[in-house]
Write a protein that holds these residues in place. Structure first.
Motif, PDB file in Angstrom:
ATOM      1  N   ASP A   1       0.840  -1.195   0.000  1.00  0.00           N
ATOM      2  CA  ASP A   1       0.000   0.000   0.000  1.00  0.00           C
ATOM      3  C   ASP A   1       0.877   1.247   0.000  1.00  0.00           C
ATOM      4  O   ASP A   1       1.943   1.269   0.623  1.00  0.00           O
ATOM      5  N   GLU A   2       0.413   2.291  -0.695  1.00  0.00           N
ATOM      6  CA  GLU A   2       1.139   3.566  -0.669  1.00  0.00           C
ATOM      7  C   GLU A   2       0.164   4.713  -0.847  1.00  0.00           C
ATOM      8  O   GLU A   2      -0.757   4.641  -1.668  1.00  0.00           O
ATOM      9  N   ASP A   3       0.347   5.764  -0.058  1.00  0.00           N
ATOM     10  CA  ASP A   3      -0.422   6.995  -0.216  1.00  0.00           C
ATOM     11  C   ASP A   3       0.281   7.858  -1.253  1.00  0.00           C
ATOM     12  O   ASP A   3       1.482   8.121  -1.150  1.00  0.00           O
ATOM     13  N   LEU A   4      -0.496   8.336  -2.245  1.00  0.00           N
ATOM     14  CA  LEU A   4       0.081   9.076  -3.365  1.00  0.00           C
ATOM     15  C   LEU A   4      -0.733  10.326  -3.670  1.00  0.00           C
ATOM     16  O   LEU A   4      -1.903  10.426  -3.284  1.00  0.00           O
ATOM     17  N   VAL A   5      -0.115  11.256  -4.367  1.00  0.00           N
ATOM     18  CA  VAL A   5      -0.772  12.504  -4.747  1.00  0.00           C
ATOM     19  C   VAL A   5      -1.536  12.310  -6.047  1.00  0.00           C
ATOM     20  O   VAL A   5      -0.979  11.836  -7.045  1.00  0.00           O
ATOM     21  N   VAL A   6      -2.824  12.673  -6.036  1.00  0.00           N
ATOM     22  CA  VAL A   6      -3.621  12.649  -7.259  1.00  0.00           C
ATOM     23  C   VAL A   6      -3.315  13.933  -8.022  1.00  0.00           C
ATOM     24  O   VAL A   6      -3.712  15.027  -7.603  1.00  0.00           O
ATOM     25  N   CYS A   7      -2.603  13.813  -9.146  1.00  0.00           N
ATOM     26  CA  CYS A   7      -2.200  15.022  -9.869  1.00  0.00           C
ATOM     27  C   CYS A   7      -3.001  15.222 -11.161  1.00  0.00           C
ATOM     28  O   CYS A   7      -2.857  16.243 -11.826  1.00  0.00           O
ATOM     29  N   GLY A   8      -3.848  14.260 -11.513  1.00  0.00           N
ATOM     30  CA  GLY A   8      -4.657  14.416 -12.710  1.00  0.00           C
ATOM     31  C   GLY A   8      -5.408  13.145 -13.042  1.00  0.00           C
ATOM     32  O   GLY A   8      -5.342  12.153 -12.319  1.00  0.00           O
ATOM     33  N   TYR A   9      -6.117  13.202 -14.154  1.00  0.00           N
ATOM     34  CA  TYR A   9      -6.796  11.995 -14.623  1.00  0.00           C
ATOM     35  C   TYR A   9      -6.908  12.005 -16.141  1.00  0.00           C
ATOM     36  O   TYR A   9      -6.950  13.063 -16.778  1.00  0.00           O
ATOM     37  N   MET A  10      -6.945  10.809 -16.693  1.00  0.00           N
ATOM     38  CA  MET A  10      -7.163  10.651 -18.120  1.00  0.00           C
ATOM     39  C   MET A  10      -8.667  10.477 -18.338  1.00  0.00           C
ATOM     40  O   MET A  10      -9.264   9.546 -17.785  1.00  0.00           O
TER      41      MET A  10
ATOM     42  N   TRP B   1      -5.054  18.020 -15.676  1.00  0.00           N
ATOM     43  CA  TRP B   1      -4.149  18.208 -14.542  1.00  0.00           C
ATOM     44  C   TRP B   1      -4.842  18.989 -13.420  1.00  0.00           C
ATOM     45  O   TRP B   1      -5.632  19.902 -13.677  1.00  0.00           O
ATOM     46  N   LEU B   2      -4.515  18.623 -12.183  1.00  0.00           N
ATOM     47  CA  LEU B   2      -5.199  19.180 -11.016  1.00  0.00           C
ATOM     48  C   LEU B   2      -4.225  19.831 -10.045  1.00  0.00           C
ATOM     49  O   LEU B   2      -3.026  19.519 -10.030  1.00  0.00           O
ATOM     50  N   GLN B   3      -4.769  20.741  -9.239  1.00  0.00           N
ATOM     51  CA  GLN B   3      -4.008  21.234  -8.093  1.00  0.00           C
ATOM     52  C   GLN B   3      -3.624  20.049  -7.203  1.00  0.00           C
ATOM     53  O   GLN B   3      -4.394  19.089  -7.050  1.00  0.00           O
ATOM     54  N   LEU B   4      -2.445  20.114  -6.626  1.00  0.00           N
ATOM     55  CA  LEU B   4      -1.954  18.987  -5.822  1.00  0.00           C
ATOM     56  C   LEU B   4      -2.517  19.069  -4.407  1.00  0.00           C
ATOM     57  O   LEU B   4      -1.850  19.510  -3.465  1.00  0.00           O
ATOM     58  N   GLU B   5      -3.757  18.598  -4.267  1.00  0.00           N
ATOM     59  CA  GLU B   5      -4.426  18.661  -2.970  1.00  0.00           C
ATOM     60  C   GLU B   5      -5.060  17.329  -2.551  1.00  0.00           C
ATOM     61  O   GLU B   5      -5.356  17.145  -1.371  1.00  0.00           O
ATOM     62  N   LEU B   6      -5.275  16.435  -3.499  1.00  0.00           N
ATOM     63  CA  LEU B   6      -5.936  15.165  -3.184  1.00  0.00           C
ATOM     64  C   LEU B   6      -4.915  14.059  -2.948  1.00  0.00           C
ATOM     65  O   LEU B   6      -3.900  13.964  -3.633  1.00  0.00           O
ATOM     66  N   VAL B   7      -5.225  13.191  -1.981  1.00  0.00           N
ATOM     67  CA  VAL B   7      -4.380  12.038  -1.668  1.00  0.00           C
ATOM     68  C   VAL B   7      -5.214  10.765  -1.822  1.00  0.00           C
ATOM     69  O   VAL B   7      -6.362  10.710  -1.374  1.00  0.00           O
ATOM     70  N   GLY B   8      -4.631   9.769  -2.458  1.00  0.00           N
ATOM     71  CA  GLY B   8      -5.298   8.479  -2.598  1.00  0.00           C
ATOM     72  C   GLY B   8      -4.356   7.347  -2.232  1.00  0.00           C
ATOM     73  O   GLY B   8      -3.129   7.513  -2.242  1.00  0.00           O
ATOM     74  N   THR B   9      -4.924   6.193  -1.905  1.00  0.00           N
ATOM     75  CA  THR B   9      -4.130   5.021  -1.568  1.00  0.00           C
ATOM     76  C   THR B   9      -4.258   3.975  -2.667  1.00  0.00           C
ATOM     77  O   THR B   9      -5.350   3.707  -3.164  1.00  0.00           O
TER      78      THR B   9
ATOM     79  N   VAL C   1      -3.931  -1.350  -7.932  1.00  0.00           N
ATOM     80  CA  VAL C   1      -5.369  -1.345  -7.685  1.00  0.00           C
ATOM     81  C   VAL C   1      -5.680  -0.194  -6.737  1.00  0.00           C
ATOM     82  O   VAL C   1      -5.065  -0.067  -5.677  1.00  0.00           O
ATOM     83  N   TRP C   2      -6.629   0.635  -7.119  1.00  0.00           N
ATOM     84  CA  TRP C   2      -7.029   1.794  -6.322  1.00  0.00           C
ATOM     85  C   TRP C   2      -7.794   1.346  -5.070  1.00  0.00           C
ATOM     86  O   TRP C   2      -8.682   0.498  -5.150  1.00  0.00           O
ATOM     87  N   LYS C   3      -7.423   1.921  -3.921  1.00  0.00           N
ATOM     88  CA  LYS C   3      -8.142   1.615  -2.682  1.00  0.00           C
ATOM     89  C   LYS C   3      -9.103   2.726  -2.297  1.00  0.00           C
ATOM     90  O   LYS C   3     -10.153   2.470  -1.712  1.00  0.00           O
ATOM     91  N   GLY C   4      -8.752   3.979  -2.602  1.00  0.00           N
ATOM     92  CA  GLY C   4      -9.665   5.068  -2.300  1.00  0.00           C
ATOM     93  C   GLY C   4      -8.977   6.371  -1.965  1.00  0.00           C
ATOM     94  O   GLY C   4      -7.773   6.414  -1.692  1.00  0.00           O
ATOM     95  N   LEU C   5      -9.759   7.455  -2.022  1.00  0.00           N
ATOM     96  CA  LEU C   5      -9.263   8.765  -1.601  1.00  0.00           C
ATOM     97  C   LEU C   5      -9.122   8.805  -0.087  1.00  0.00           C
ATOM     98  O   LEU C   5      -9.870   8.147   0.642  1.00  0.00           O
ATOM     99  N   ARG C   6      -8.174   9.616   0.376  1.00  0.00           N
ATOM    100  CA  ARG C   6      -7.960   9.765   1.814  1.00  0.00           C
ATOM    101  C   ARG C   6      -8.273  11.193   2.237  1.00  0.00           C
ATOM    102  O   ARG C   6      -7.566  12.130   1.859  1.00  0.00           O
ATOM    103  N   ASP C   7      -9.334  11.323   2.986  1.00  0.00           N
ATOM    104  CA  ASP C   7      -9.678  12.638   3.516  1.00  0.00           C
ATOM    105  C   ASP C   7      -8.878  12.971   4.764  1.00  0.00           C
ATOM    106  O   ASP C   7      -8.861  14.124   5.219  1.00  0.00           O
ATOM    107  N   ASP C   8      -8.234  11.960   5.333  1.00  0.00           N
ATOM    108  CA  ASP C   8      -7.533  12.155   6.603  1.00  0.00           C
ATOM    109  C   ASP C   8      -6.041  12.443   6.420  1.00  0.00           C
ATOM    110  O   ASP C   8      -5.296  12.494   7.386  1.00  0.00           O
ATOM    111  N   LYS C   9      -5.623  12.630   5.157  1.00  0.00           N
ATOM    112  CA  LYS C   9      -4.205  12.860   4.925  1.00  0.00           C
ATOM    113  C   LYS C   9      -4.028  13.973   3.914  1.00  0.00           C
ATOM    114  O   LYS C   9      -4.746  14.036   2.900  1.00  0.00           O
TER     115      LYS C   9
END
Length: 309
Positions: A202-211, A271-279, A295-303
């Motif tokens: 598992d790793e927490d990563l920055v959501v920087c955009g989407y296709m 491309w998005l502002q670097l504010e969202l974190v996902g696992t 495999v995506w686990k979900g957005l993290r509101d707590d990080k």
């Protein structure tokens, strides 16, 4: 009458996925990080077929003498692996699998030789034995093969699947496989007779955009991470992204898009502002820092992104 060996159109038995467990009714083997392959072997030839029925024999010339190790004509189910420091090296194997130049193949066969690890036998001495139990087939396998010439037999343990899985995880291996002792070989079918138990990270990563897809909705989520203050690419993920998270990312994008490409290696990205974190969970990192089987686990509101810096 149709003969499995002559037809050479067998689709390997498939596996379901589950969690670690103990069982007196199963055996447990290591899940090797390689390429699934069927080997059709007689006294004069070795034919290797991958899961898509492609003959890959010429890519692995070092396996052409496996017939010296078998006593009778047979079909083996197993895994092609390249070992680096005693562990399966999928990346080295992948390089081998993509080669077509004969000279390069010959050099690679000496530098990074492939092993065939056999864990089942489907046919022996003109007989289809897929209706035999697993343990009967294991006995046939053991009695028909003398290990050597890049051919070996998969080892297994009984009962203690949980501890075996912990050991595989500790050794950074792909996982384990549990197989019912009395199970038959179901050609091309996925049953609970064989189940895989995979080690994931598992790793927490920055959501920087989407296709986006054709309708503009979220298709692949693009992810990055910080390495000594520098923002780097971790890759894309598609599997597991829920409708809820897709909507949340799109809602965020309405007022938080940027024109700067955070990761120039990707094109046609929102491309998005670097504010969202996902696992994300994945098998392991590639040598270039990407994720294998993410495999995506979900957005993290707590990080927050600041915590990932």
């Amino acid at each position: 009458m149709s003969d499995l060996f002559d037809d050479k159109n067998i689709s390997p038995m498939l596996l379901q996925q589950t969690q670690p467990f103990d069982s007196e009714e199963h055996i447990f083997e290591l899940k090797l990080d390689g390429i699934r392959c069927l080997a059709y072997i007689d006294k004069n030839s070795v034919v290797l077929e991958n899961k898509r029925f492609k003959d890959v024999s010429e890519i692995y010339p070092e396996l052409q003498d496996m017939n010296k190790c078998v006593k009778k004509r047979c079909i083996l189910d197993g895994e092609l692996v390249v070992l680096t420091d005693g562990q399966p090296d999928f990346f080295a194997l992948q390089k081998r699998s993509l080669m077509s130049d004969k000279l390069r193949i010959e050099l690679a066969s000496k530098k990074n030789p492939v092993q065939f690890v056999a864990y089942d036998i489907l046919y022996i001495d003109h007989k289809d034995i897929t209706s035999k139990t697993l343990m009967e087939r294991k006995l046939y396998l053991q009695n028909n093969i003398n290990e050597g010439h890049n051919l070996s037999i998969s080892r297994y343990i009984e009962t203690n699947g949980i501890e075996f899985f912990k050991l595989a995880k500790k050794q950074n291996l792909e996982g384990i496989v549990a197989k019912k002792k009395d199970g038959k070989y179901h050609i091309g079918k996925r049953t609970d007779d064989w189940v895989k138990i995979k080690v994931m990270q598992d790793e927490d990563l920055v959501v920087c955009g989407y296709m986006p897809d054709e309708e503009g909705n979220v298709k692949d989520v693009v992810l990055g991470y910080y390495d000594k203050g520098k923002f780097k690419c971790r890759g894309k993920v598609y599997l597991g992204v829920s409708k809820h998270d897709q909507r949340k990312i799109q809602a965020f994008a309405k007022n938080n898009q940027v024109t700067k490409a955070w990761l120039p290696e990707y094109k046609n990205i929102v491309w998005l502002q670097l504010e969202l974190v996902g696992t994300v969970k994945y098998m392991h990192l590639t040598k270039t820092g990407g994720m294998r089987q993410p495999v995506w686990k979900g957005l993290r509101d707590d990080k927050s992104v600041e915590e990932l810096r």
